[in-house]
Scaffold this motif. Structure first.
Motif, PDB file in Angstrom:
ATOM      1  N   ARG A   1     -76.885  96.350 -74.671  1.00 42.34           N
ATOM      2  CA  ARG A   1     -77.554  97.070 -73.600  1.00 42.34           C
ATOM      3  C   ARG A   1     -78.042  98.432 -74.110  1.00 42.34           C
TER       4      ARG A   1
ATOM      5  N   GLY B   1     -89.638  99.636 -64.817  1.00 40.15           N
ATOM      6  CA  GLY B   1     -88.945 100.154 -65.987  1.00 40.15           C
ATOM      7  C   GLY B   1     -89.272 101.598 -66.319  1.00 40.15           C
TER       8      GLY B   1
ATOM      9  N   VAL C   1     -87.051 100.169 -70.706  1.00 41.91           N
ATOM     10  CA  VAL C   1     -85.744  99.834 -70.149  1.00 41.91           C
ATOM     11  C   VAL C   1     -85.897  99.458 -68.673  1.00 41.91           C
ATOM     12  N   ALA C   2     -85.265  98.362 -68.284  1.00 44.68           N
ATOM     13  CA  ALA C   2     -85.332  97.924 -66.885  1.00 44.68           C
ATOM     14  C   ALA C   2     -84.748  99.007 -65.978  1.00 44.68           C
TER      15      ALA C   2
ATOM     16  N   ASP D   1     -83.816  98.557 -62.951  1.00 45.87           N
ATOM     17  CA  ASP D   1     -82.847  97.945 -62.050  1.00 45.87           C
ATOM     18  C   ASP D   1     -82.515  96.560 -62.609  1.00 45.87           C
ATOM     19  N   PRO D   2     -81.294  96.071 -62.435  1.00 46.94           N
ATOM     20  CA  PRO D   2     -80.939  94.750 -62.972  1.00 46.94           C
ATOM     21  C   PRO D   2     -81.904  93.635 -62.566  1.00 46.94           C
TER      22      PRO D   2
ATOM     23  N   ILE E   1     -84.642  92.986 -65.174  1.00 45.60           N
ATOM     24  CA  ILE E   1     -84.310  92.592 -66.545  1.00 45.60           C
ATOM     25  C   ILE E   1     -85.108  91.369 -67.007  1.00 45.60           C
TER      26      ILE E   1
ATOM     27  N   GLN F   1     -87.342  91.080 -70.452  1.00 46.75           N
ATOM     28  CA  GLN F   1     -87.088  90.025 -71.441  1.00 46.75           C
ATOM     29  C   GLN F   1     -88.337  89.173 -71.670  1.00 46.75           C
TER      30      GLN F   1
ATOM     31  N   GLU G   1     -80.451  93.371 -74.084  1.00 44.27           N
ATOM     32  CA  GLU G   1     -80.218  92.691 -72.806  1.00 44.27           C
ATOM     33  C   GLU G   1     -81.110  93.242 -71.697  1.00 44.27           C
ATOM     34  N   ASP G   2     -81.270  94.553 -71.674  1.00 45.30           N
ATOM     35  CA  ASP G   2     -82.047  95.170 -70.593  1.00 45.30           C
ATOM     36  C   ASP G   2     -83.172  96.062 -71.103  1.00 45.30           C
ATOM     37  N   PHE G   3     -83.568  95.868 -72.374  1.00 42.98           N
ATOM     38  CA  PHE G   3     -84.639  96.711 -72.934  1.00 42.98           C
ATOM     39  C   PHE G   3     -85.344  96.009 -74.090  1.00 42.98           C
TER      40      PHE G   3
END
Length: 200
Positions: free
Chosen positions: A2, A22, A38-39, A41-42, A45, A49, A72-74
């Motif tokens: 992350r 993002g 970077v996201a 908020d979840p 994501i 991706q 995972e989130d970026f």
């Protein structure tokens, strides 16, 4: 991995952009000047991706910021030292820039990726000091059928981009655009280039 896990290892980290899905940071990581998307908020994501997967594909064709790392989130890609299209394009450089963008749109058509927003490419295109053009923000891009990158960009040319090109018959361009939409052959694309006075 992350973004929070590597954040402390990034030198000179700065927030340079903020969007709905993002945030974009710039910083030095492993000796590379990178942009980190970077996201926010979840729930976003999957969008980040997906953008990473699409960048891997278009990078092979020399399109977009070169992907360096996916988490995972970026995603992280080479930072592009450029300005948005609408801040750079003028009567002196317009023909070169439009030519490059039209040819990148053609590559995307052949790759089966729809960029979206090429009818208004004001902020999702960066131009560097050498007039290299970079398509950015592929989070809304999609793969599949009904790919319309060239036709979307032709809308921009008809509405605004024509100011930066030698005079041409707009009605003829609309006709050629319809032909290309029906049959996306190299021959039909070359007809468009010819009408606009762009070298193949």
């Amino acid at each position: 991995m992350r973004f929070d896990k590597i954040k402390d290892k990034i030198k000179d980290l700065k927030l340079i952009g903020k969007g709905w899905r993002g945030r974009v940071y710039r910083g030095i990581y492993e000796g590379k000047d990178l942009a980190f998307k970077v996201a926010s908020d979840p729930q976003f994501i999957p969008n980040i991706q997906k953008e990473g997967k699409i960048l891997k594909i278009v990078n092979k064709e020399g399109i977009g910021g070169r992907l360096f790392l996916t988490g995972e989130d970026f995603i992280a890609y080479d930072f592009i030292e450029g300005k948005p299209l609408n801040e750079v394009i003028n009567e002196k450089n317009g023909r070169i820039i439009i030519s490059k963008l039209l040819k990148q749109a053609r590559i995307l058509d052949k790759s089966g990726i729809n960029k979206e927003e090429l009818h208004r490419p004001y902020k999702n295109v960066l131009v560097d000091k050498n007039l290299n053009v970079y398509l950015i923000d592929f989070e809304r891009a999609r793969m599949g059928k009904n790919i319309q990158n060239v036709n979307q960009f032709l809308q921009y040319i008809l509405n605004e981009g024509y100011k930066y090109l030698p005079p041409f018959d707009k009605n003829k361009l609309i006709e050629l655009a319809k032909e290309y939409k029906k049959n996306k052959t190299e021959e039909n694309f070359k007809k468009i280039l010819g009408l606009l006075g762009i070298e193949d």
